[in-house]
Design a protein around this motif. Structure first.
Motif, PDB file in Angstrom:
ATOM      1  N   LEU A 158       0.800  -1.219   0.000  1.00  0.00           N
ATOM      2  CA  LEU A 158       0.000   0.000   0.000  1.00  0.00           C
ATOM      3  C   LEU A 158       0.839   1.278   0.000  1.00  0.00           C
ATOM      4  O   LEU A 158       0.330   2.357   0.297  1.00  0.00           O
ATOM      5  N   LEU A 159       2.111   1.146  -0.339  1.00  0.00           N
ATOM      6  CA  LEU A 159       2.869   2.354  -0.651  1.00  0.00           C
ATOM      7  C   LEU A 159       2.259   3.014  -1.881  1.00  0.00           C
ATOM      8  O   LEU A 159       1.508   2.390  -2.635  1.00  0.00           O
ATOM      9  N   PHE A 184      -1.719   5.855 -18.168  1.00  0.00           N
ATOM     10  CA  PHE A 184      -2.614   5.029 -18.971  1.00  0.00           C
ATOM     11  C   PHE A 184      -3.334   3.970 -18.123  1.00  0.00           C
ATOM     12  O   PHE A 184      -4.174   3.235 -18.620  1.00  0.00           O
ATOM     13  N   TYR A 185      -2.980   3.883 -16.841  1.00  0.00           N
ATOM     14  CA  TYR A 185      -3.790   3.090 -15.921  1.00  0.00           C
ATOM     15  C   TYR A 185      -4.365   3.981 -14.818  1.00  0.00           C
ATOM     16  O   TYR A 185      -4.803   3.504 -13.780  1.00  0.00           O
ATOM     17  N   GLY A 186      -4.389   5.301 -15.057  1.00  0.00           N
ATOM     18  CA  GLY A 186      -4.959   6.234 -14.094  1.00  0.00           C
ATOM     19  C   GLY A 186      -4.027   6.550 -12.951  1.00  0.00           C
ATOM     20  O   GLY A 186      -4.475   6.957 -11.875  1.00  0.00           O
ATOM     21  N   GLY A 187      -2.719   6.360 -13.139  1.00  0.00           N
ATOM     22  CA  GLY A 187      -1.763   6.576 -12.065  1.00  0.00           C
ATOM     23  C   GLY A 187      -1.615   8.045 -11.687  1.00  0.00           C
ATOM     24  O   GLY A 187      -1.505   8.906 -12.556  1.00  0.00           O
ATOM     25  N   VAL A 188      -1.610   8.311 -10.387  1.00  0.00           N
ATOM     26  CA  VAL A 188      -1.448   9.672  -9.861  1.00  0.00           C
ATOM     27  C   VAL A 188      -0.343   9.646  -8.806  1.00  0.00           C
ATOM     28  O   VAL A 188      -0.339   8.784  -7.919  1.00  0.00           O
ATOM     29  N   LYS A 189       0.585  10.565  -8.897  1.00  0.00           N
ATOM     30  CA  LYS A 189       1.704  10.613  -7.961  1.00  0.00           C
ATOM     31  C   LYS A 189       1.212  10.754  -6.530  1.00  0.00           C
ATOM     32  O   LYS A 189       0.270  11.512  -6.252  1.00  0.00           O
ATOM     33  N   ASP A 190       1.840  10.025  -5.612  1.00  0.00           N
ATOM     34  CA  ASP A 190       1.547  10.034  -4.178  1.00  0.00           C
ATOM     35  C   ASP A 190       0.141   9.526  -3.849  1.00  0.00           C
ATOM     36  O   ASP A 190      -0.318   9.693  -2.713  1.00  0.00           O
ATOM     37  N   THR A 192      -1.724   6.682  -6.249  1.00  0.00           N
ATOM     38  CA  THR A 192      -1.980   5.335  -6.769  1.00  0.00           C
ATOM     39  C   THR A 192      -1.218   4.286  -5.959  1.00  0.00           C
ATOM     40  O   THR A 192      -0.009   4.403  -5.778  1.00  0.00           O
ATOM     41  N   PRO A 193      -1.914   3.240  -5.476  1.00  0.00           N
ATOM     42  CA  PRO A 193      -1.237   2.218  -4.667  1.00  0.00           C
ATOM     43  C   PRO A 193      -0.198   1.442  -5.465  1.00  0.00           C
ATOM     44  O   PRO A 193      -0.350   1.202  -6.663  1.00  0.00           O
ATOM     45  N   ALA A 194       0.844   1.013  -4.761  1.00  0.00           N
ATOM     46  CA  ALA A 194       1.921   0.251  -5.394  1.00  0.00           C
ATOM     47  C   ALA A 194       1.410  -1.044  -6.007  1.00  0.00           C
ATOM     48  O   ALA A 194       1.928  -1.496  -7.032  1.00  0.00           O
ATOM     49  N   TYR A 195       0.376  -1.671  -5.409  1.00  0.00           N
ATOM     50  CA  TYR A 195      -0.077  -2.950  -5.950  1.00  0.00           C
ATOM     51  C   TYR A 195      -0.701  -2.787  -7.330  1.00  0.00           C
ATOM     52  O   TYR A 195      -0.601  -3.693  -8.169  1.00  0.00           O
ATOM     53  N   CYS A 441      -3.893   5.187  -2.143  1.00  0.00           N
ATOM     54  CA  CYS A 441      -3.181   4.370  -1.154  1.00  0.00           C
ATOM     55  C   CYS A 441      -3.381   4.884   0.260  1.00  0.00           C
ATOM     56  O   CYS A 441      -3.231   4.126   1.227  1.00  0.00           O
ATOM     57  N   SER A 442      -3.723   6.165   0.413  1.00  0.00           N
ATOM     58  CA  SER A 442      -3.909   6.723   1.748  1.00  0.00           C
ATOM     59  C   SER A 442      -5.332   6.512   2.271  1.00  0.00           C
ATOM     60  O   SER A 442      -5.613   6.776   3.443  1.00  0.00           O
ATOM     61  N   ASN A 443      -6.219   6.048   1.385  1.00  0.00           N
ATOM     62  CA  ASN A 443      -7.606   5.784   1.787  1.00  0.00           C
ATOM     63  C   ASN A 443      -8.106   4.583   0.990  1.00  0.00           C
ATOM     64  O   ASN A 443      -8.998   4.697   0.165  1.00  0.00           O
ATOM     65  N   ILE A 444      -7.483   3.439   1.254  1.00  0.00           N
ATOM     66  CA  ILE A 444      -7.763   2.271   0.429  1.00  0.00           C
ATOM     67  C   ILE A 444      -9.188   1.775   0.603  1.00  0.00           C
ATOM     68  O   ILE A 444      -9.776   1.186  -0.302  1.00  0.00           O
TER      69      ILE A 444
END
Length: 501
Positions: A158-159, A184-190, A192-195, A441-444
């Motif tokens: 969950l990093l 392209f997978y909706g990634g956002v810095k700080d 999007t979860p590492a998994y 990741c901060s509110n899974i």
């Protein structure tokens, strides 16, 4: 066929869920508002060519991959026209700032070797990073179609994706390069979860696949499978209202005035769109509706489908990315400022693909805010200013393509452009989201949307639950089917155990 199910939405999630349930003996009815079913698998004809609307590159379709295993179980896998990308170059990344092109290779060792050739001091870091990706992905049992085990997830799970990258990679340029596909997978810095990053990375490293002749061919196979097993896939007549009694759904009505009822109902459209169809919104608790309404949506996209002049542009058997600067990788698609900071381009293969490509597709992430001014308009009625805006953004992409391939405009025969508004109206997704709800990741807990709902006979499926993309949506379809059929009912069969009724 003693039990029945109505599936609202004939996109990827609706068709996969319908096919699985049809195989298990349920009477399936899929209701789709568009003229053809398939959602992101749909293709359309323009300029005498077939263009895909969404699924240009797919993961999990290699032999033994999760999606391929599901399709083989359905008896569909061998019927598809699939083309693996080249192992020596699965992706290439052009960085405009210094004009350099980096090539990514398929397979764990080759992935490391290709990047280590450019960053030799980072080779051991890369090996440890890739090992972490596979270790984290292995924590997701459904990714490998395993029955869920009780587990405590690792600290890395969950990093944030960028925190995971920074933990192993110390070179700033390389950090950006291993995150090249995050928009392209909706990634956002700080956020999007590492998994999520790990799963998508593993899919790419294992080897992406393309559909030759158009992704709609898979949609047609899924549709035919449902029909061969006694079900129906009805198009051009979407659901306009959902009848409820207490905490149960009792039926749905389509725009054509037809009424359908069943034992179970599956929402395969955006949940927030579904809420507007309920005759009594309070059938779902306000807290539940507010929770889903409050989840941010992932980025949308501006897309070009380009018909190429005959024998002018060679076919490229891998995906390619344009990035303006290393530092821009996590900013691609963000609102305001310079656009585009990056995009994906590829030459979709024809059946019997030859040396030259017939078409080229571009997907450039874009914030909904860029088109919010026209949010109240409909296709074909957006006005002169919108058409001017669309032409300007088309020219920006073509200018970038000229950077990579001088003279590219001379290869272009015709261009069809679409914006986030097109995605919203065509797919019925909130704010034209490419990848459904964002994951945080901060509110899974907020990010997790179970397939079960507060209505006992209503279930969710599709990219807003769990993962997006063909692999993610097909895995969620298994989750949804098991919510109806029973835990591990499908997984046990996929793992070779005899089906019991």
């Amino acid at each position: 066929m003693s039990r029945s199910v109505v599936i609202i939405g004939g996109g990827v999630g609706g068709l996969f869920t319908g096919a699985i349930l049809a195989r298990e003996g349920l009477r399936v009815t899929v209701l789709e508002k568009n003229a053809t079913a398939g959602g992101g698998l749909q293709s359309y004809s323009r300029f005498g060519e077939i263009f895909d609307t969404g699924m240009h590159v797919v993961g999990g379709m290699y032999e033994g991959g999760s999606t391929r295993r599901i399709l083989d179980w359905l008896g569909i896998g061998s019927r598809l026209h699939l083309r693996d990308v080249d192992k020596d170059v699965t992706d290439s990344i052009f960085v405009s700032k210094d004009g350099r092109t980096y090539r990514i290779s398929g397979g764990r060792d080759n992935f490391v070797k290709a990047l280590a050739a450019e960053f030799p001091a980072q080779e051991q870091n890369l090996r440890e990073y890739v090992a972490a990706l596979y270790r984290i992905a292995d924590e997701v049992d459904m990714f490998y179609l395993r029955p869920a085990r009780e587990r405590v997830y690792s600290d890395e799970f969950l990093l944030s994706a960028n925190a995971l990258i920074d933990k192993y990679i110390t070179d700033d340029r390389l950090r950006s390069l291993v995150a090249y596909f995050n928009p392209f997978y909706g990634g956002v810095k700080d956020m999007t979860p590492a998994y999520i990053h790990a799963i998508v990375s593993v899919l790419y490293i294992n080897g992406p696949t393309r559909f030759a002749g158009g992704s709609y061919l898979l949609a047609e196979e899924l549709k035919s499978f449902i029909e061969r097993n006694g079900g129906s896939v009805l198009t051009s007549d979407g659901v306009v209202s959902v009848s409820t009694e207490g905490r149960f759904i009792t039926g749905v009505k389509t725009g054509g005035g037809k009424f359908y009822n069943a034992d179970y109902y599956v929402c395969a459209i955006h949940p927030c769109t579904f809420f507007t169809l309920l005759d009594n919104p309070s059938a779902l608790p306000l807290s539940y509706r507010n929770r889903l309404d409050s989840i941010p949506n992932s980025l949308s996209a501006f897309s070009l489908n380009i018909k190429l002049k005959k024998d002018t542009f060679r076919y490229i058997n891998h995906s390619a990315y344009y990035v303006s600067d290393y530092a821009d990788v996590w900013k691609i698609g963000s609102a305001g400022g310079t656009w585009p900071l990056g995009f994906l381009y590829m030459t979709p293969p024809d059946i019997g693909q030859g040396e030259y490509a017939t078409k080229l597709a571009v997907t450039a992430p874009m914030s909904w805010e860029e088109v919010a001014a026209w949010s109240g308009t409909s296709t074909g009625r957006r006005g002169e200013e919108y058409e001017k805006w669309k032409k300007e953004h088309t020219d920006r992409i073509l200018d970038c393509m000229e950077e990579i391939y001088p003279g590219f405009r001379g290869c272009v025969d015709a261009v069809d452009a679409s914006s986030p508004l097109t995605i919203r109206d065509f797919y019925g997704v909130k704010q034209g989201s490419m990848c459904g709800f964002s994951k945080d990741c901060s509110n899974i807990i907020l990010s997790q949307v179970p397939v079960f709902t507060k209505i006992p006979n209503l279930f969710l499926t599709g990219q807003n639950c769990n993962l997006h993309g063909l692999c993610g949506v097909s895995l969620t379809a298994v989750n949804t089917a098991e919510a109806i059929m029973g835990q591990n009912h499908i997984l046990n069969q996929l793992n070779g155990e005899v089906k019991t009724i």
